[in-house]
Design an enzyme around this catalytic site. Structure first.
Site, PDB file in Angstrom:
ATOM      1  N   ASP A  45       0.862  -1.179   0.000  1.00  0.00           N
ATOM      2  CA  ASP A  45       0.000   0.000   0.000  1.00  0.00           C
ATOM      3  C   ASP A  45       0.899   1.230   0.000  1.00  0.00           C
ATOM      4  O   ASP A  45       1.469   1.599   1.028  1.00  0.00           O
ATOM      5  CB  ASP A  45      -0.905  -0.024   1.237  1.00  0.00           C
ATOM      6  CG  ASP A  45      -1.668   1.288   1.441  1.00  0.00           C
ATOM      7  OD1 ASP A  45      -1.744   2.100   0.501  1.00  0.00           O
ATOM      8  OD2 ASP A  45      -2.185   1.489   2.564  1.00  0.00           O
ATOM      9  N   ASP A  91      -6.923   3.673  -3.015  1.00  0.00           N
ATOM     10  CA  ASP A  91      -7.008   3.442  -1.575  1.00  0.00           C
ATOM     11  C   ASP A  91      -8.447   3.519  -1.082  1.00  0.00           C
ATOM     12  O   ASP A  91      -8.889   2.711  -0.258  1.00  0.00           O
ATOM     13  CB  ASP A  91      -6.120   4.434  -0.814  1.00  0.00           C
ATOM     14  CG  ASP A  91      -6.391   5.895  -1.172  1.00  0.00           C
ATOM     15  OD1 ASP A  91      -7.014   6.177  -2.226  1.00  0.00           O
ATOM     16  OD2 ASP A  91      -5.963   6.770  -0.392  1.00  0.00           O
TER      17      ASP A  91
END
Length: 252
Positions: A6, A102
């Protein structure tokens, strides 16, 4: 074993996932830290069978991370670009790729967890808000500066607002330091509460409120609504998406 990545605005967060949401190891590194330290940590872990990534940063940093994964494990990173729909979530944006990956993955994680009607709030460099129906339909959302970015913007655009210290959160301040901190954090809390109130009629009732991100715990006590802090929503969503790509419940 899968490596999940991420790439956020402030940090790179990662996890080695064994399958079924179980993580063998996880961690984070700020972009201004020595990435060689991250490589030494990864080198001590079993080589993953695949690597999956979500990124909101520039191509240069993506390529640097991908090169490190390639050098250490001989794997190419499969980057998720925000789709129109996946894993039961339907993107509200007419141009799906314009929605931050995200935000999309946070919705995937909530949907997989069976949360139902919900508002998802990412509290980091940016403050993101998304409304998600129980059936996976995204109703849209908002983006604002996160509370710390609000403070930085205020100080950068004014000549006389110069706090003497970090300040503390209060209802009404009698000094500039406390006024800046309290104003920015309370503004963030007020936006969350307003968004929930505006979305509630569309849901037909009060939605669940989930906070994620580095400053989620700081915002929670300022809210006048019940809320839950979740951790690593993007990584959990990425795990669900990676699992769907495998077409099997078994991890290679």
């Amino acid at each position: 074993m899968r490596l999940l990545l991420d790439l956020g605005n402030t940090r790179l967060k990662w996890a080695f996932e064994e399958g079924h949401g179980r993580w063998q190891a996880q961690g984070a590194a700020a972009w201004n830290e020595d990435m060689a330290l991250l490589a030494s940590t990864w080198r001590a872990l079993p080589a993953p069978a695949a690597a999956f990534g979500a990124s909101v940063v520039d191509a240069e940093r993506e390529q640097a991370v991908a090169a490190q994964v390639r050098a250490l494990f001989g794997r190419e990173v499969a980057w998720l670009r925000t789709p129109a729909s996946a894993c039961g979530v339907r993107n509200a944006y007419p141009e799906p790729g314009r929605l931050g990956v995200d935000r999309f993955l946070a919705m995937v994680a909530a949907r997989a967890a069976g949360v139902g009607d919900c508002v998802l709030v990412g509290v980091g460099t940016a403050l993101t808000l998304d409304a998600l129906e129980a059936d996976g339909r995204h109703l849209g959302g908002l983006i604002a500066p996160g509370p710390r970015l609000m403070q930085q913007a205020l100080l950068g655009a004014t000549a006389q607002v110069r706090p003497r210290n970090d300040g503390v959160l209060v209802d009404a301040a009698d000094n500039t330091s406390d006024a800046v901190v309290s104003g920015c954090w309370q503004a963030a809390a007020a936006l969350v509460e307003r968004f929930v109130a505006r979305m509630a009629p569309r849901f037909g009732g009060a939605p669940a409120l989930r906070l994620d991100g580095g400053d989620a715990a700081g915002l929670l006590p300022l809210l006048g609504l019940p809320a839950t802090v979740v951790e690593h929503g993007v990584l959990h969503g990425l795990a669900v998406w990676a699992q769907a790509q495998s077409g099997s419940s078994a991890t290679p």
